[in-house]
Design a protein around this motif. Structure first.
Motif, mmCIF file in Angstrom:
data_model
loop_
_atom_site.group_PDB
_atom_site.id
_atom_site.type_symbol
_atom_site.label_atom_id
_atom_site.label_comp_id
_atom_site.label_asym_id
_atom_site.label_seq_id
_atom_site.Cartn_x
_atom_site.Cartn_y
_atom_site.Cartn_z
ATOM 1 N N LEU A 1 0.832 -1.207 0.000
ATOM 2 C CA LEU A 1 0.000 0.000 0.000
ATOM 3 C C LEU A 1 0.864 1.253 0.000
ATOM 4 O O LEU A 1 0.632 2.189 -0.780
ATOM 5 N N VAL A 2 1.872 1.285 0.869
ATOM 6 C CA VAL A 2 2.766 2.444 0.934
ATOM 7 C C VAL A 2 3.493 2.633 -0.399
ATOM 8 O O VAL A 2 3.623 3.753 -0.899
ATOM 9 N N ALA A 3 3.969 1.515 -0.979
ATOM 10 C CA ALA A 3 4.664 1.601 -2.263
ATOM 11 C C ALA A 3 3.748 2.141 -3.355
ATOM 12 O O ALA A 3 4.159 2.963 -4.185
ATOM 13 N N THR A 4 2.489 1.705 -3.352
ATOM 14 C CA THR A 4 1.529 2.148 -4.363
ATOM 15 C C THR A 4 1.212 3.632 -4.210
ATOM 16 O O THR A 4 1.160 4.384 -5.192
ATOM 17 N N VAL A 5 1.003 4.072 -2.971
ATOM 18 C CA VAL A 5 0.725 5.500 -2.719
ATOM 19 C C VAL A 5 1.939 6.347 -3.099
ATOM 20 O O VAL A 5 1.797 7.429 -3.684
ATOM 21 N N THR A 6 3.132 5.840 -2.784
ATOM 22 C CA THR A 6 4.355 6.574 -3.137
ATOM 23 C C THR A 6 4.468 6.744 -4.643
ATOM 24 O O THR A 6 4.773 7.842 -5.144
ATOM 25 N N ASP A 7 4.211 5.674 -5.382
ATOM 26 C CA ASP A 7 4.243 5.764 -6.845
ATOM 27 C C ASP A 7 3.207 6.761 -7.361
ATOM 28 O O ASP A 7 3.465 7.541 -8.283
ATOM 29 N N ALA A 8 2.004 6.732 -6.757
ATOM 30 C CA ALA A 8 0.938 7.637 -7.194
ATOM 31 C C ALA A 8 1.290 9.094 -6.934
ATOM 32 O O ALA A 8 0.851 9.994 -7.665
ATOM 33 N N LEU A 9 2.105 9.335 -5.901
ATOM 34 C CA LEU A 9 2.501 10.707 -5.557
ATOM 35 C C LEU A 9 3.762 11.160 -6.293
ATOM 36 O O LEU A 9 4.229 12.274 -6.085
ATOM 37 N N GLY A 10 4.299 10.294 -7.130
ATOM 38 C CA GLY A 10 5.470 10.669 -7.920
ATOM 39 C C GLY A 10 6.712 9.851 -7.644
ATOM 40 O O GLY A 10 7.731 10.026 -8.310
ATOM 41 N N GLY A 11 6.656 8.942 -6.642
ATOM 42 C CA GLY A 11 7.773 8.049 -6.356
ATOM 43 C C GLY A 11 8.923 8.737 -5.651
ATOM 44 O O GLY A 11 8.926 9.946 -5.418
ATOM 45 N N GLY A 12 9.936 7.928 -5.296
ATOM 46 C CA GLY A 12 11.172 8.465 -4.735
ATOM 47 C C GLY A 12 10.982 9.299 -3.487
ATOM 48 O O GLY A 12 10.672 8.790 -2.414
ATOM 49 N N GLN A 13 11.158 10.609 -3.619
ATOM 50 C CA GLN A 13 11.107 11.543 -2.502
ATOM 51 C C GLN A 13 9.718 11.647 -1.874
ATOM 52 O O GLN A 13 9.574 12.204 -0.781
ATOM 53 N N ALA A 14 8.701 11.112 -2.534
ATOM 54 C CA ALA A 14 7.336 11.205 -2.007
ATOM 55 C C ALA A 14 7.062 10.186 -0.911
ATOM 56 O O ALA A 14 5.945 10.123 -0.388
ATOM 57 N N ILE A 15 8.050 9.400 -0.501
ATOM 58 C CA ILE A 15 7.841 8.367 0.510
ATOM 59 C C ILE A 15 7.361 8.978 1.829
ATOM 60 O O ILE A 15 6.522 8.399 2.531
ATOM 61 N N GLY A 16 7.845 10.178 2.173
ATOM 62 C CA GLY A 16 7.417 10.834 3.406
ATOM 63 C C GLY A 16 5.945 11.211 3.362
ATOM 64 O O GLY A 16 5.195 10.954 4.311
ATOM 65 N N GLU A 17 5.518 11.819 2.255
ATOM 66 C CA GLU A 17 4.113 12.179 2.103
ATOM 67 C C GLU A 17 3.222 10.943 2.115
ATOM 68 O O GLU A 17 2.112 10.954 2.662
ATOM 69 N N SER A 18 3.704 9.865 1.523
ATOM 70 C CA SER A 18 2.944 8.608 1.489
ATOM 71 C C SER A 18 2.726 8.059 2.899
ATOM 72 O O SER A 18 1.607 7.693 3.275
ATOM 73 N N LEU A 19 3.795 8.010 3.698
ATOM 74 C CA LEU A 19 3.686 7.493 5.062
ATOM 75 C C LEU A 19 2.807 8.402 5.929
ATOM 76 O O LEU A 19 2.042 7.910 6.764
ATOM 77 N N LEU A 20 2.916 9.707 5.730
ATOM 78 C CA LEU A 20 2.075 10.649 6.472
ATOM 79 C C LEU A 20 0.599 10.423 6.138
ATOM 80 O O LEU A 20 -0.249 10.358 7.035
ATOM 81 N N LEU A 21 0.296 10.310 4.844
ATOM 82 C CA LEU A 21 -1.090 10.147 4.408
ATOM 83 C C LEU A 21 -1.688 8.848 4.932
ATOM 84 O O LEU A 21 -2.836 8.819 5.404
ATOM 85 N N CYS A 22 -0.923 7.761 4.870
ATOM 86 C CA CYS A 22 -1.422 6.469 5.358
ATOM 87 C C CYS A 22 -1.692 6.518 6.859
ATOM 88 O O CYS A 22 -2.713 6.001 7.337
ATOM 89 N N SER A 23 -0.801 7.144 7.614
ATOM 90 C CA SER A 23 -0.987 7.243 9.065
ATOM 91 C C SER A 23 -2.218 8.065 9.415
ATOM 92 O O SER A 23 -3.036 7.673 10.259
ATOM 93 N N LEU A 24 -2.359 9.207 8.760
ATOM 94 C CA LEU A 24 -3.445 10.136 9.071
ATOM 95 C C LEU A 24 -4.815 9.563 8.719
ATOM 96 O O LEU A 24 -5.815 9.854 9.382
ATOM 97 N N SER A 25 -4.877 8.722 7.690
ATOM 98 C CA SER A 25 -6.166 8.191 7.256
ATOM 99 C C SER A 25 -6.553 6.895 7.967
ATOM 100 O O SER A 25 -7.734 6.610 8.148
ATOM 101 N N ILE A 26 -5.571 6.107 8.410
ATOM 102 C CA ILE A 26 -5.867 4.772 8.956
ATOM 103 C C ILE A 26 -5.965 4.759 10.477
ATOM 104 O O ILE A 26 -6.838 4.083 11.046
ATOM 105 N N LEU A 27 -5.095 5.472 11.178
ATOM 106 C CA LEU A 27 -5.075 5.394 12.640
ATOM 107 C C LEU A 27 -6.397 5.830 13.293
ATOM 108 O O LEU A 27 -6.878 5.155 14.223
ATOM 109 N N PRO A 28 -7.035 6.920 12.870
ATOM 110 C CA PRO A 28 -8.321 7.265 13.484
ATOM 111 C C PRO A 28 -9.402 6.207 13.263
ATOM 112 O O PRO A 28 -10.246 5.987 14.136
ATOM 113 N N LEU A 29 -9.379 5.535 12.125
ATOM 114 C CA LEU A 29 -10.335 4.453 11.882
ATOM 115 C C LEU A 29 -10.103 3.298 12.842
ATOM 116 O O LEU A 29 -11.055 2.646 13.298
#
Length: 413
Positions: A363-391
């Protein structure tokens, strides 16, 4: 447990040299970290749960440790994607034994009002293993360069990352025998536990679905975030903050280990006190609250610009969130009939294996690719945390009325 997480997570520290040598894509690496391990973690859990409720639990644990150690060594010999996939699958199948076996043993050793603390102490091995894997991996990369070839006694040439897998996997073949130092109370006392199958357990699940469904869902969701962070945080610090593997291993490993070692026993002691004072939903209520608090810290990890501050926040995050490792499984063991505890733990492992362990890295790899790959790994991890933990917190909260009802009926009988 520390050994299992060490063998499981070592791959995340060696992503870049493996990709360089074997040409794996980001998605293939996500599949190796996730699906290859998680799918067979799931498939192995169900027969293991059946075996744990019927045979010597230390014997079953010994077999699992031996299998996953062989799988770790096989990673060091892999030459292509599918051979690597098979090695990771072997690790997953072997590691499916330890959580269910250990949880069912601990629930035989301690009464319900004192169970959260020993479960927490045992569960420290999960994050200590995550920290140790990074620390040992980082130390080994100082001694053995992952992207360098080494001639071993003139017999074989190994790349550095291959040698690291072999070195880490081999001790497990001996450490496995420590299982036989553990006494199985069920066998030692000659208890005649009624033998039941999964059909019987599913009847219990059906009758108590209002507890089981949100409980399992909450644990899987928070587990997804934890697995995703552990798999990709080394890559985040390397790509975004420019740290070397040797720097990342000890510092990230220390942050994860210290946060967990401090947090888990503290959470267990607090909940044991709360539960013994009549708060029957204490285990899940506490996890729901700490998960919401940890969400804020998780976002901050990837938002701050300084790597030192980010590493400090990693430690703080695992200190706050670590109760999820022990408290939900503790209440599950308390509520489940003794003859079904292995199955209850194994079914939870199976579900977690497919969704959290199997899906989170991908999932993280897929989101990272969707956000442009490479340097977007931080944004990907932030987005996954913010959307999943409250659920996850919401799911735990929805289970509270059912926990209170089940505990009331248990007390009345």
């Amino acid at each position: 447990m520390t050994l299992s997480v060490l063998d499981r997570n070592l791959l995340s520290l060696l992503v870049i040299p493996i990709q360089a040598d074997l040409g794996f894509s980001e998605i293939q690496m996500g599949a190796l970290m996730g699906i290859a391990f998680g799918l067979f973690f799931c498939l192995g859990a169900l027969p293991i749960g059946w075996a744990l409720d019927r045979y010597s639990r230390p014997l079953v644990i010994w077999a699992g440790v031996t299998v996953w150690s062989i799988g770790t060594m096989a990673c060091g010999m892999a030459q292509n994607f599918w051979s690597f996939f098979a090695a990771r699958a072997t690790i997953g199948a072997g590691e499916a034994v330890l959580g269910p076996g250990s949880q069912s043993l601990l629930s035989d050793y301690f009464p319900p009002k004192r169970l959260a603390l020993p479960m927490a102490v045992y569960s420290t091995g999960i994050k200590i293993g995550a920290g140790v894997s990074l620390a040992i991996g980082g130390a080994l990369t100082l001694l053995i360069s992952p992207d360098t070839s080494y001639d071993v006694m003139g017999l074989v040439t190994l790349r550095g990352w291959q040698a690291i897998f072999l070195i880490v996997g081999a001790p497990g073949l001996l450490i496995a025998f420590l299982a036989f130092t553990i006494r199985d109370p069920r066998i030692s006392s000659c208890d005649k536990v009624h033998k039941v199958g999964y059909a019987d357990y599913f009847k219990v699940v059906k009758a108590n679905w209002r507890f089981v469904v949100p409980h399992h869902l909450g644990l899987v969701l928070v587990g997804m975030v934890a697995v995703g962070l552990q798999a990709w945080m080394p890559v985040f610090f390397e790509r975004v903050h420019g740290l070397s593997t040797a720097q990342i291993g000890p510092s990230l490993g220390l942050a994860i280990s210290v946060g967990t070692v401090v947090g888990l026993p503290l959470h267990g002691k607090i909940v044991d006190f709360w539960f013994s004072r009549g708060v029957t939903d204490a285990h899940l209520r506490y996890v729901a609250i700490t998960t919401m608090i940890a969400t804020i810290v998780a976002v901050a990890i990837f938002a701050v610009p300084d790597p030192g501050h980010s590493l400090f926040l990693v430690g703080l995050y695992f200190l706050i969130i670590s109760g999820y490792l022990s408290l939900p499984v503790t209440i599950l063991q308390i509520i489940t009939p003794i003859e079904m505890r292995g199955k209850a733990a194994s079914l939870l492992v199976a579900i977690n294996g497919v969704i959290a362990l199997g899906g989170a890295p991908l999932l993280v790899a897929t989101v990272t690719d969707a956000l442009g790959g490479g340097q977007a790994i931080g944004e990907s991890l932030l987005l996954c945390s913010l959307s999943i933990l409250p659920l996850s917190a919401l799911a735990f909260w929805l289970a509270l009325p059912s926990v209170r009802s089940l505990m009331a009926s248990r007390t009345s009988t």
